[in-house]
Write a protein that holds these residues in place. Structure first.
Motif, mmCIF file in Angstrom:
data_model
loop_
_atom_site.group_PDB
_atom_site.id
_atom_site.type_symbol
_atom_site.label_atom_id
_atom_site.label_comp_id
_atom_site.label_asym_id
_atom_site.label_seq_id
_atom_site.Cartn_x
_atom_site.Cartn_y
_atom_site.Cartn_z
ATOM 1 N N MET A 179 41.436 50.082 33.070
ATOM 2 C CA MET A 179 42.415 50.739 33.451
ATOM 3 C C MET A 179 43.273 50.601 34.258
ATOM 4 S SD MET A 179 39.186 51.593 36.198
ATOM 5 C CE MET A 179 39.785 51.675 37.444
ATOM 6 N N LEU A 180 43.528 48.680 33.151
ATOM 7 C CA LEU A 180 45.033 48.366 33.831
ATOM 8 C C LEU A 180 46.509 49.090 32.990
ATOM 9 C CD1 LEU A 180 45.909 45.507 34.537
ATOM 10 C CD2 LEU A 180 45.546 44.573 32.167
ATOM 11 N N SER A 193 52.961 52.192 45.854
ATOM 12 C CA SER A 193 51.532 52.620 45.506
ATOM 13 C C SER A 193 51.573 50.780 45.566
ATOM 14 C CB SER A 193 50.879 52.582 44.339
ATOM 15 O OG SER A 193 52.030 51.998 42.917
ATOM 16 N N LYS A 194 52.324 49.486 44.524
ATOM 17 C CA LYS A 194 51.952 47.844 45.359
ATOM 18 C C LYS A 194 52.073 47.668 46.416
ATOM 19 C CE LYS A 194 55.339 47.617 41.342
ATOM 20 N NZ LYS A 194 56.503 46.472 40.630
ATOM 21 N N ASP A 195 52.825 48.868 48.260
ATOM 22 C CA ASP A 195 52.696 48.290 48.930
ATOM 23 C C ASP A 195 52.267 49.595 50.010
ATOM 24 O OD1 ASP A 195 51.722 47.231 51.204
ATOM 25 O OD2 ASP A 195 54.043 45.876 51.258
ATOM 26 N N ARG A 225 33.011 45.243 42.321
ATOM 27 C CA ARG A 225 33.395 43.629 40.950
ATOM 28 C C ARG A 225 34.727 44.302 39.982
ATOM 29 N NH1 ARG A 225 27.875 42.394 38.050
ATOM 30 N NH2 ARG A 225 29.391 41.243 37.108
ATOM 31 N N VAL A 226 35.267 45.882 39.314
ATOM 32 C CA VAL A 226 36.098 46.192 38.744
ATOM 33 C C VAL A 226 37.268 46.341 39.583
ATOM 34 C CG1 VAL A 226 36.688 48.373 37.818
ATOM 35 C CG2 VAL A 226 34.598 47.975 37.066
ATOM 36 N N ASN A 231 42.244 43.613 40.227
ATOM 37 C CA ASN A 231 43.409 42.764 41.432
ATOM 38 C C ASN A 231 43.810 41.414 40.079
ATOM 39 O OD1 ASN A 231 44.722 42.479 43.437
ATOM 40 N ND2 ASN A 231 43.642 40.886 43.385
ATOM 41 N N THR A 232 43.270 41.030 39.197
ATOM 42 C CA THR A 232 42.882 39.539 39.038
ATOM 43 C C THR A 232 44.286 39.632 37.717
ATOM 44 O OG1 THR A 232 40.754 39.071 39.699
ATOM 45 C CG2 THR A 232 42.139 37.866 37.481
ATOM 46 N N LEU A 233 43.364 40.959 37.100
ATOM 47 C CA LEU A 233 44.216 41.397 35.625
ATOM 48 C C LEU A 233 45.719 41.731 36.724
ATOM 49 C CD1 LEU A 233 42.182 43.202 33.761
ATOM 50 C CD2 LEU A 233 42.580 40.931 33.176
#
Length: 246
Positions: A179-180, A193-195, A225-226, A231-233
């Motif tokens: 998905m990334l 879409s970033k904000d 969790r996905v 979000n972390t990636l």
């Protein structure tokens, strides 16, 4: 010539019950009674009853009829207020009819915001629910942008929607990795879409909290969790471009 209550009501096109009520609330004067005790209504009563009925038919509340005076008075503020209210009602009816036309054209569920009717048939119930929440807190512009984004689905959306609650770490990492790049591409093509809550009518914080709560309650633990992994990636540095030459 004098009329009975029933005759007066018939002449005015109303009911005896209404005539008695107008007496009770002070809109219609009580007539004199004949020797036998029956009311004797005259022309003045008929005229006043016709005035009351006419104003009532126009939508003037009975509580305001008394303040509007008699037939020789100029239309006052109550009429102007009533006209403004009717104009607003007509506008609302026209808006609703336009929305119904969109819903019928796209055969969309009636509860879906009309902006999303064109894409609603391809969405899951959960996605429709999210859209309903989002449309209440985001600006009209952001809602439109969001609709355009949804009109370009990808394979990972279906996988994400079908992800079982007990999916293991490997499945979660694999889906997040797939998905990334899709999400990164979407963000590059749609900077808003970033904000998306930046221009929310009730403030970004309120919109973000409402949207986050909807996501938490609508998605299962594995899907959450996905999203957390994504979000972390996304916060990590993107991979460096390949600068090798052929």
């Amino acid at each position: 010539m004098a009329w009975s209550t029933q005759q007066l009501a018939d002449l005015a096109g109303t009911t005896v019950k209404s005539v008695r009520y107008y007496h009770q609330v002070g809109l219609l004067d009580m007539p004199e009674r004949a020797a036998n005790g029956y009311k004797q209504y005259e022309v003045a009563h008929l005229i006043r009853l016709l005035q009351i009925k006419r104003l009532s038919d126009l939508g003037v509340p009975l509580s305001e009829v008394a303040a509007m005076g008699r037939a020789d008075d100029e239309p006052d503020e109550a009429i102007r207020v009533l006209d403004a209210e009717l104009e607003a009602t007509v506008d609302r009816i026209n808006r609703v009819r336009a929305e119904l036309a969109v819903i019928l054209r796209h055969r969309a569920p009636a509860y879906v915001p009309p902006e999303f009717a064109p894409v609603s048939r391809d969405l899951t119930d959960r996605q429709r629910s999210l859209l309903m929440v989002y449309s209440t807190v985001l600006s009209e512009k952001s809602v439109g942008e969001f609709r355009e984004l949804l009109s370009e689905p990808d394979d990972t959306e279906a996988e994400f929607e079908a992800l079982p609650a007990d999916a293991d770490d490997a499945a979660i990492d694999h889906l997040a990795a797939r998905m990334l790049p899709v999400l990164r591409t979407a963000r590059e093509a749609n900077p808003w879409s970033k904000d998306p809550a930046a221009d929310a009518p009730r403030g970004a914080k309120h919109a973000e909290q409402t949207m986050a709560e909807a996501v938490v309650q609508l998605y299962n633990p594995a899907q959450l969790r996905v999203l957390k992994r994504l979000n972390t990636l996304l916060t990590e540095d993107p991979p460096a471009p390949d600068d090798t030459t052929a």
